[in-house]
Design a protein around this motif. Structure first.
Motif, mmCIF file in Angstrom:
data_model
loop_
_atom_site.group_PDB
_atom_site.id
_atom_site.type_symbol
_atom_site.label_atom_id
_atom_site.label_comp_id
_atom_site.label_asym_id
_atom_site.label_seq_id
_atom_site.Cartn_x
_atom_site.Cartn_y
_atom_site.Cartn_z
ATOM 1 N N VAL A 178 0.916 -1.151 0.059
ATOM 2 C CA VAL A 178 0.132 -0.170 -0.095
ATOM 3 C C VAL A 178 0.856 1.161 0.132
ATOM 4 O O VAL A 178 1.711 1.201 0.931
ATOM 5 C CB VAL A 178 -1.050 0.033 1.434
ATOM 6 C CG1 VAL A 178 -1.868 1.333 1.268
ATOM 7 C CG2 VAL A 178 -1.735 -1.305 1.404
ATOM 8 N N ASP A 179 0.792 1.984 -1.053
ATOM 9 C CA ASP A 179 1.715 3.253 -1.043
ATOM 10 C C ASP A 179 1.005 4.353 -2.024
ATOM 11 O O ASP A 179 -0.078 4.021 -2.563
ATOM 12 C CB ASP A 179 2.879 2.659 -1.786
ATOM 13 C CG ASP A 179 4.173 3.470 -0.811
ATOM 14 O OD1 ASP A 179 3.984 4.822 -0.861
ATOM 15 O OD2 ASP A 179 5.394 3.045 -0.897
ATOM 16 N N VAL A 180 1.477 5.418 -2.110
ATOM 17 C CA VAL A 180 1.094 6.551 -2.865
ATOM 18 C C VAL A 180 1.360 6.577 -4.234
ATOM 19 O O VAL A 180 1.156 7.148 -4.996
ATOM 20 C CB VAL A 180 1.146 7.812 -2.209
ATOM 21 C CG1 VAL A 180 0.568 7.876 -0.777
ATOM 22 C CG2 VAL A 180 2.752 8.294 -2.018
ATOM 23 N N ARG A 181 2.690 5.803 -4.323
ATOM 24 C CA ARG A 181 3.137 5.707 -5.849
ATOM 25 C C ARG A 181 3.722 4.183 -5.906
ATOM 26 O O ARG A 181 4.025 3.483 -5.236
ATOM 27 C CB ARG A 181 4.440 6.759 -5.902
ATOM 28 C CG ARG A 181 5.565 6.484 -5.080
ATOM 29 C CD ARG A 181 6.673 7.531 -5.291
ATOM 30 N NE ARG A 181 6.114 8.979 -4.535
ATOM 31 C CZ ARG A 181 6.440 8.806 -3.168
ATOM 32 N NH1 ARG A 181 6.905 7.980 -2.468
ATOM 33 N NH2 ARG A 181 5.896 9.975 -2.686
ATOM 34 N N GLY A 198 -1.417 11.248 1.317
ATOM 35 C CA GLY A 198 -2.088 12.081 2.251
ATOM 36 C C GLY A 198 -3.454 11.437 2.861
ATOM 37 O O GLY A 198 -4.099 12.185 3.597
ATOM 38 N N THR A 199 -3.768 10.177 2.292
ATOM 39 C CA THR A 199 -5.048 9.700 2.806
ATOM 40 C C THR A 199 -4.903 8.284 3.418
ATOM 41 O O THR A 199 -5.719 7.722 3.696
ATOM 42 C CB THR A 199 -5.836 9.484 1.612
ATOM 43 O OG1 THR A 199 -5.408 8.647 0.556
ATOM 44 C CG2 THR A 199 -6.302 10.602 1.062
ATOM 45 N N ASP A 200 -3.613 8.296 3.946
ATOM 46 C CA ASP A 200 -3.447 7.045 4.673
ATOM 47 C C ASP A 200 -4.385 6.645 5.848
ATOM 48 O O ASP A 200 -4.911 5.582 6.072
ATOM 49 C CB ASP A 200 -2.058 6.931 5.096
ATOM 50 C CG ASP A 200 -0.929 6.729 3.966
ATOM 51 O OD1 ASP A 200 -0.536 5.902 3.805
ATOM 52 O OD2 ASP A 200 -0.609 8.027 3.451
ATOM 53 N N PHE A 201 -4.701 7.970 6.457
ATOM 54 C CA PHE A 201 -5.417 7.803 7.984
ATOM 55 C C PHE A 201 -6.719 7.246 7.473
ATOM 56 O O PHE A 201 -7.281 6.416 8.186
ATOM 57 C CB PHE A 201 -5.348 9.017 8.509
ATOM 58 C CG PHE A 201 -5.968 9.087 9.822
ATOM 59 C CD1 PHE A 201 -5.079 8.760 11.021
ATOM 60 C CD2 PHE A 201 -7.200 9.355 9.959
ATOM 61 C CE1 PHE A 201 -5.903 8.609 12.304
ATOM 62 C CE2 PHE A 201 -7.970 9.258 11.443
ATOM 63 C CZ PHE A 201 -7.282 8.740 12.302
ATOM 64 N N SER A 246 4.318 11.067 6.404
ATOM 65 C CA SER A 246 3.123 11.911 5.660
ATOM 66 C C SER A 246 2.106 12.382 6.403
ATOM 67 O O SER A 246 2.088 12.014 7.681
ATOM 68 C CB SER A 246 2.506 10.655 4.686
ATOM 69 O OG SER A 246 1.857 9.896 5.386
ATOM 70 N N ASN A 247 1.257 12.931 5.784
ATOM 71 C CA ASN A 247 0.168 13.789 6.394
ATOM 72 C C ASN A 247 -0.625 13.130 7.632
ATOM 73 O O ASN A 247 -1.165 11.814 7.311
ATOM 74 C CB ASN A 247 -0.708 14.497 5.464
ATOM 75 C CG ASN A 247 -2.208 15.119 6.113
ATOM 76 O OD1 ASN A 247 -1.968 15.539 7.164
ATOM 77 N ND2 ASN A 247 -3.080 14.937 5.528
ATOM 78 N N GLY A 248 -0.427 13.457 9.005
ATOM 79 C CA GLY A 248 -1.110 12.623 9.919
ATOM 80 C C GLY A 248 -0.251 11.962 10.942
ATOM 81 O O GLY A 248 -0.390 11.928 12.314
ATOM 82 N N LYS A 249 0.875 11.696 10.354
ATOM 83 C CA LYS A 249 2.097 11.439 11.325
ATOM 84 C C LYS A 249 1.883 10.391 12.124
ATOM 85 O O LYS A 249 1.548 9.267 12.011
ATOM 86 C CB LYS A 249 2.922 12.592 11.900
ATOM 87 C CG LYS A 249 3.557 13.219 10.669
ATOM 88 C CD LYS A 249 4.706 14.168 11.309
ATOM 89 C CE LYS A 249 5.756 14.644 10.327
ATOM 90 N NZ LYS A 249 6.652 15.736 11.025
ATOM 91 N N ASN A 250 2.075 10.593 13.569
ATOM 92 C CA ASN A 250 1.889 9.559 14.621
ATOM 93 C C ASN A 250 0.364 9.154 14.620
ATOM 94 O O ASN A 250 0.014 7.993 15.239
ATOM 95 C CB ASN A 250 2.029 10.170 15.980
ATOM 96 C CG ASN A 250 1.535 11.593 16.067
ATOM 97 O OD1 ASN A 250 1.452 12.443 15.357
ATOM 98 N ND2 ASN A 250 0.848 11.774 17.458
ATOM 99 N N MET A 251 -0.721 10.106 14.073
ATOM 100 C CA MET A 251 -2.079 9.738 14.236
ATOM 101 C C MET A 251 -2.152 8.616 13.190
ATOM 102 O O MET A 251 -2.830 7.441 13.171
ATOM 103 C CB MET A 251 -2.785 10.746 13.626
ATOM 104 C CG MET A 251 -3.238 11.769 14.673
ATOM 105 S SD MET A 251 -3.833 11.122 16.250
ATOM 106 C CE MET A 251 -3.574 12.286 17.348
ATOM 107 N N GLY B 194 -9.433 21.935 10.320
ATOM 108 C CA GLY B 194 -8.492 21.126 9.509
ATOM 109 C C GLY B 194 -9.112 19.825 9.446
ATOM 110 O O GLY B 194 -10.324 19.768 9.326
ATOM 111 N N GLU B 195 -8.314 18.691 8.837
ATOM 112 C CA GLU B 195 -9.028 17.456 8.728
ATOM 113 C C GLU B 195 -9.258 16.436 10.111
ATOM 114 O O GLU B 195 -8.486 16.782 10.955
ATOM 115 C CB GLU B 195 -7.990 16.613 7.874
ATOM 116 C CG GLU B 195 -7.720 17.203 6.345
ATOM 117 C CD GLU B 195 -6.715 16.520 5.623
ATOM 118 O OE1 GLU B 195 -7.080 15.871 4.629
ATOM 119 O OE2 GLU B 195 -5.704 16.294 5.952
ATOM 120 N N ARG B 196 -9.870 15.419 9.759
ATOM 121 C CA ARG B 196 -9.930 14.404 10.632
ATOM 122 C C ARG B 196 -10.559 14.649 12.067
ATOM 123 O O ARG B 196 -9.650 14.382 13.135
ATOM 124 C CB ARG B 196 -8.416 13.670 10.732
ATOM 125 C CG ARG B 196 -8.002 13.026 9.349
ATOM 126 C CD ARG B 196 -6.657 13.067 9.199
ATOM 127 N NE ARG B 196 -6.402 12.388 7.769
ATOM 128 C CZ ARG B 196 -5.117 12.357 7.227
ATOM 129 N NH1 ARG B 196 -4.103 12.693 7.958
ATOM 130 N NH2 ARG B 196 -5.225 11.983 6.012
#
Ligand code: SF4
Ligand SMILES: [Zn+2]
Lengths: 420, 271, 536
Positions: A178-181, A198-201, A246-251, B194-196
């Motif tokens: 699973v990856d963005v590219r 940026g949509t992993d979360f 990526s967007n969200g990091k620790n989350m 923002g998001e989430r």
């Protein structure tokens, strides 16, 4: 001379089956090493560091004395790096930071720091790499690209080897990426799921909802993935910086940890971070047993405090809070954002490193050392926490990181007792 | 005890090394004379200095403190305070008002990360912006804010109200992961979010006045005008301008996060 | 190192039959001596002198405790420990950092501590941490009860014997440990075992076979400490039957059952859990088995065991964060934070059971004080437990603050109060004896000069929490409960007399490891100070 069972001090795989032929203190050939490793071993003498003060070559003793002088006067020094050295050096580095009332951080904070935060929030259902080899019939690489970053991971641990309960090796294992590219790894996969950056979360949250039996409206590919994960016998999710940075990091990591945890109500599933530097895991370990905290630690009050985002390298440098930086076995100028790394040339920066680097170029003092795992023994912790002893295969004219740090610690203590 | 006019602290010089200043708290100051206040210890980097080395100090025996200067590198002001008032006429650093249980902190400039972290009670108001993790729980904690109120007129960063259990936070704009892991309490965002929003929340309420992008793990329920919200908005109008239409208008209710208990709610004002 | 003479103390040295006599102790060259030249005399008039404490079971070093530390910054934040001129900084909540662990043990007069659960693959890590624990001597037990080499050779005793010997040597361990034998291996497939006769998911060995095999091998190798067993069905209501069966099976044999409190439960669910400590104590009384109690302490703890399925259960029960780690071929383990509450019926009963065991097992040489640190509570609670044992009135007061179910155990009816001599037995004399450490746990001539000197106080807990003096290997290291000089102890390992080579089968089996067999054994570099104890 031939060295067998040599441990590769390069990436978090910490392969321990290398064979090296050494002649006239140079590695002339390697066996079992991957391309990254081979090129490291065959070019060990390129770009070696020299003892420098203000860019001028001098003796190593003078450099150490200079470093002691600078660091003893600091109001708030930073000790940073430590992912590419052995655990005794890491232990001494913590002692030094404590002695100085400074901050200490490892490269964890710029790669898998979010993983640590995630674990502290959710816990972690994990296993050693051999458990994957012996048991896994499903491996999911999420935001990680082992072919490039951990070249032997797939063949030694996670995809092709035949283990105790996986006699068919590759044939008995499903690989999902699973990856963005697209990556070299995704090309090897039985299934590749490409996410929008940026949509992993969202993807991980949706999977969790599906695993719980909730109905939600999402991409059918993810629905199939959820089914595959639930129905395997032993699954492993191996994630990299594609998730942590990526967007969200620790989350993102929280969501991945929770997903794997929840899967254990249906089957057995484990999660492992694909740690990069060969002993960044060791830095976490040593910091934790000595201070309770794995990275981003401050000693200015005389006791350890934990502060990712506060005492982590990027934050301390970009807020210009430290006045001296001691960099050990790391090259922050090439790896940190410019806003942070540029500050290193404004303050007194001391580098302890076997090799020249962009950071040693801007440093006031450079102390060359014998490279751990090549010219110095010691312990390194594999990405899954398995400790392995590094070998010494070449001689170095310089002391090890550990020896230099001992001298600095002793020098600081001596200086204080003279003052008082 | 004699109460003075309030205690004034004026920062003498600015520098970058962080200062640990949890001793700046009114419930302590009100028991101290001027000399003792001047000699309180502050950690400046790895050195210990007296308050007088950094500040000009006026007044004594008061539970009101006013501070002038750029305090961006001052951490932990008002930490664990139980009563009294601090007014900061400028910008302040991390952990301001963390774990406080009573009293009031007014910040006229900006605040940094961990403002009012694990707040138990009392009130914090910020005229400017605040950083990440406002009113959040510290690393590894199960519970963040347990009571009290935080009002930020400007924007805040990510994870405002993370792990919140009780109390109220109202902010101008918010970053990502507002109210994540909440198990109670109320968060209101007047502007953009923002998001989430509400990720991992199991209970609690997040009220939004601009249409957000919601996670797929929140489910729409109905549109209505919640009674408790009318009361909360009336209370808040003591300190902020609340549009009367917010009180009378309808709200779309989404519940989630269904990956967790799912009893949290996001209310979105529809007018 | 100067010679010392400790005069006028009241000495409790149960291994030498000394029970509260006024005696002088001489120390020379780090050992207890007949007579020392005594450059320095310490007058301890009115104080109690005991050998240094010996803790037989406390998780202090290695991958699991460290993962626990990493998991719980919220726990450390409220317990910072600043550096001093002689000591290092750290944290001191329920999961103290290595330095603080050593200081806290020493302050209580403990000078030897055994880490009881090391996965052999991670032994190097455990030794690295042990080397960062000051003040005490130490050693570690090696996890074997779910080892897939042993499981798959369970009927070939000679092979198992060879392997166990090699493995103990490779891990530089001191004893064989079995945790939920066969159950944790089943957890690698999401299962557990229930009952001693149940076969595994992938192998057909049973817990019973594993326990008897390891205890037989332990005997053949003449190891100084018996098989150290965390038996099956731990923490499960109604598990006392399995425990009785286990005791019956081991009757006449040497074995140590650890943190037995967790295996004395009647009832059929969490709701009707009751104490069966009485029956268990009786059974222990007429066996050769030794046990430690595994007392629970009210408050926040971090549970961590190699009993991975139990940890999963506890996670599901508590909803708290959960760590699991399955270690290839060898074992697994888990971690879950937990809070023992006075008003919780199960927790209150657990508290009572721990004390029942210590009070109803008659022979103090066979029941030892432990909290299974940090599982039941921190080792720093030992003084509180000692007070409970010595003071009937205090016990009753505590009991009255708990959920009433604690009072339906037999605890309210027990009048026994421990004497100081018995306390010395269960905290040093007997534990040293069980470990086969001949120079520990007593003050006879030739013993290591590890001495704890306590102020005689009304409040027993205060007395034992801060030793007036502690002497480690002849050096004065603690004064008035404070560390006055830092000193590092040694690590105990085993001496098998001859070189230990692995069977070719073992070499073959290493294809299921991801580490080469040549890189597997822990090098002597990890034991900078050691003592090898002879087997036999
Ligand atoms: S995979 Fe990593 S550890 Fe293994 S040989 Fe290549 S660089 Fe070295
Ligand atoms: Zn234990």
């Amino acid at each position: 001379m031939k060295f067998e069972h040599v441990v590769c001090p390069l990436c978090g795989c910490l392969c321990d089956d290398l064979e090296l032929i050494v002649e006239r203190n140079e590695v002339i050939s390697t066996k079992n090493a991957c391309a990254l490793s081979r090129s490291m071993f065959l070019n060990l003498n390129a770009d070696l560091a020299k003892p420098l003060i203000e860019g001028k070559e001098t003796g190593i003793e003078a450099c150490v004395d200079k470093a002691i002088g600078i660091i003893s006067k600091a109001d708030y020094p930073l000790v940073y790096g430590l992912a590419s050295t052995e655990s005794n050096a890491q232990r001494k580095a913590v002692e030094l930071a404590e002695l100085l009332g400074g901050a200490i951080d490892s490269t964890s904070s710029i790669c898998h720091g979010p993983t640590v935060l995630g674990v502290q929030m959710m816990g972690e259902v994990t296993c050693t790499l051999g458990t994957i080899m012996n048991q896994a019939d499903l491996v999911v690489f999420w935001g990680s690209n082992p072919v490039d970053a951990h070249p032997r991971h797939l063949t030694r641990y996670s995809l092709t080897p035949r283990g105790l309960f996986t006699p068919r090796g590759r044939k008995g294992r499903r690989m999902i990426v699973v990856d963005v590219r697209e990556t070299k790894s995704s090309k090897l996969a039985d299934r590749f799921i490409q996410l929008k950056p940026g949509t992993d979360f969202e993807a991980l949250s949706s999977l969790r909802a599906l695993i719980k039996g909730e109905k939600i409206d999402i991409d059918p590919e993810l629905k199939e993935l959820a089914e595959e994960m639930k129905s395997c016998e032993f699954g492993a999710l191996l994630f990299g910086q594609g998730l942590t940075m990526s967007n969200g990091k620790n989350m993102n990591v929280n969501a991945a940890l929770a997903l794997v945890r929840d899967l254990n109500q249906h089957t057995k599933f484990a999660i492992l971070p694909m740690r990069g530097h060969y002993n960044v895991t060791g830095a976490d370990m040593v910091f934790t047993w000595q201070t309770g905290y794995p990275f981003a630690i401050d000693f200015s009050l005389g006791y350890p405090r934990y502060g990712p985002g506060e005492f982590s390298v990027v934050d301390l440098l970009s807020r210009k809070e430290v006045d001296v930086a001691l960099i050990i076995a790391s090259d922050p100028v090439s790896s940190l954002p410019a806003q942070a790394s540029s500050y290193l040339s404004e303050i007194d920066t001391i580098v302890i490193d076997p090799n020249r680097s962009m950071t040693s170029e801007i440093a006031r003092v450079v102390i060359p050392t014998a490279r751990a795992g090549i010219s110095a023994e010691g312990t390194a912790y594999r990405m899954d926490g398995v400790p392995i002893r590094l070998k010494k295969v070449l001689k170095s004219p310089y002391p090890s990181d550990y020896e230099v740090l001992c001298k600095i610690v002793n020098g600081v203590i001596d200086g204080r007792s003279k003052d008082s | 005890m004699l109460m003075g006019e309030g205690i004034k602290l004026r920062l003498q010089k600015e520098f970058n090394v962080p200062v640990d200043a949890p001793c700046i708290r009114p419930d302590l100051f009100k028991t101290l004379g001027n000399e003792k206040i001047k000699n309180l210890d502050l950690h400046v980097g790895n050195k210990v200095k007296g308050l007088k080395d950094l500040f000009e100090v006026e007044g004594e025996f008061s539970d009101e403190i006013t501070i002038d200067g750029d305090l961006s590198n001052f951490k932990g002001i008002g930490h664990k305070m139980e009563s009294g008032k601090i007014t900061i006429r400028g910008t302040v650093g991390m952990h301001t008002g963390a774990e406080m249980s009573g009293g009031k902190i007014i910040i006229e400039g900006n605040a940094s990360d961990w403002l009012g972290a694990e707040l138990q009670g009392g009130m914090i108001r910020v005229k400017g912006n605040a950083g990440n993790l406002v009113g959040a729980g510290y690393r590894g904690s199960k519970v963040g804010m347990r009571g009290g109120m935080i009002i930020v007129e400007g924007g805040v960063g990510n994870e405002v109200g993370a792990l919140m259990r009780r109390g109220t936070i109202a902010v101008g704009n918010a970053g990502d992961f507002t109210g994540c892991f909440a198990t109670g309490g109320s968060i209101l965002v007047w502007g953009d979010t923002g998001e989430r929003t509400g990720a991992f929340m199991s209970r609690g309420t997040i009220v939004l006045y601009h249409e957000p992008k919601l996670l797929p793990t929140f489910k729409y329920g109905c549109a209505y005008n919640p009674v408790f919200l009318r009361m909360l908005l009336r209370l808040l109008s003591n300190w902020v301008d609340v549009d009367p239409q917010y009180i009378t208008g309808n709200y779309k209710r989404y519940s989630g996060d269904i990956t967790e208990l799912g009893k949290g709610e996001i209310l979105i004002w529809v007018g | 190192m100067e010679d010392l003479k400790i005069v006028n103390g009241i000495v409790y040295d149960p291994l030498n039959g000394i029970d509260g006599e006024r005696l002088d102790i001489h120390v020379s060259g780090g050992k207890i001596a007949e007579r020392a030249k005594a450059q320095r005399v310490i007058d301890v008039k009115g104080m109690v002198v005991m050998p240094g404490g010996v803790d037989i079971h406390s998780h202090i070093a290695g991958p699991k405790i460290n993962m626990g530390r990493r998991l719980r910054p919220e726990n450390h934040r409220t317990a910072p420990v600043p550096k001093t001129d002689v000591t290092r900084a750290g944290v001191g909540g329920g999961l103290s950092s290595t330095f603080v662990t050593g200081y806290r043990y020493a302050a209580m007069g403990y000078t030897t501590v055994m880490e009881p659960a090391v996965p052999p693959l991670m032994a190097r890590h455990a030794h690295e941490e042990l080397n960062d624990i000051p003040m005490v001597d130490k050693g570690c037990y090696v996890l074997m009860g779910n080892n897939e080499y042993i499981i798959s050779h369970i009927h070939e005793l000679n092979k198992v014997e060879n392997y166990v010997k090699w493995l103990l040597n490779a891990a530089k361990g001191y004893a064989i440990k079995a945790v939920n034998p066969c159950g944790s291996d089943n957890w690698k497939w999401g299962e557990n075992v229930h009952g001693l006769g149940e076969k595994g998911v992938k192998f057909d060995a049973t817990p019973k076979e594993m326990i008897t095999t390891l205890s037989e091998v332990n005997k053949r190798l003449k190891l100084p400490h018996p098989l150290h067993l965390h038996t099956i069905d731990l923490g499960v209501p109604g598990n006392y039957e399995t425990t009785l069966e286990t005791l019956e099976m081991l009757k006449g044999k040497r074995a140590h059952l650890t943190h037995l409190q967790f295996n004395c439960y009647g009832g059929s669910s969490w709701k009707d859990l009751s104490s069966e400590a009485g029956g268990i104590a009786e059974k222990v009384n007429d066996s050769k088995i030794t046990v430690d109690s595994g007392q629970v302490i009210f408050g926040d703890v971090t549970t961590m065991t190699a009993d991975a399925p139990w940890q999963y259960r506890l996670y599901r029960l508590s909803g708290n964060k959960w760590v699991n780690n399955d270690v290839e071929v060898e074992c697994g383990g888990g971690i879950v934070p937990y809070r023992y509450r006075k008003k919780n019926s199960v927790n209150a009963t657990q508290w009572a059971i721990g004390l029942e065991l210590l009070l109803m097992i008659e022979d103090p040489w066979r029941v030892y004080l432990s909290t299974d640190n940090p599982n039941g509570g921190s080792f720093t609670s030992y003084p509180y437990i000692i007070k409970l044992l010595m003071d009937k009135k205090f016990r009753k007061e505590e009991l009255s603050t708990l959920h009433q179910n604690a009072s339906s155990t037999s605890l309210p009816d027990i009048d026994r109060e421990y004497t100081l001599g018995e306390i010395a037995t269960i905290t040093r004399g007997a534990t040293a004896k069980s470990l086969g450490l001949k120079n520990k746990g007593h003050l006879g001539v030739g013993a290591d000069a590890d001495i704890a000197i306590y102020p005689l106080k009304e409040d027993i807990a205060k007395m034992f929490s801060k030793a007036s003096y502690v002497i480690k290997d002849g050096d004065l290291v603690v004064g008035k409960g404070k560390i006055i000089s830092e000193k590092y102890g040694k690590t105990f390992m085993l001496d098998f007399k001859e070189k230990v080579e692995p069977d070719p089968d073992v070499r073959e089996f290493f294809k299921y490891y991801t580490v080469d067999i040549e890189n597997y054994p822990v090098e002597m570099a990890y034991l900078p100070r050691y003592e090898a104890i002879k087997c036999g």
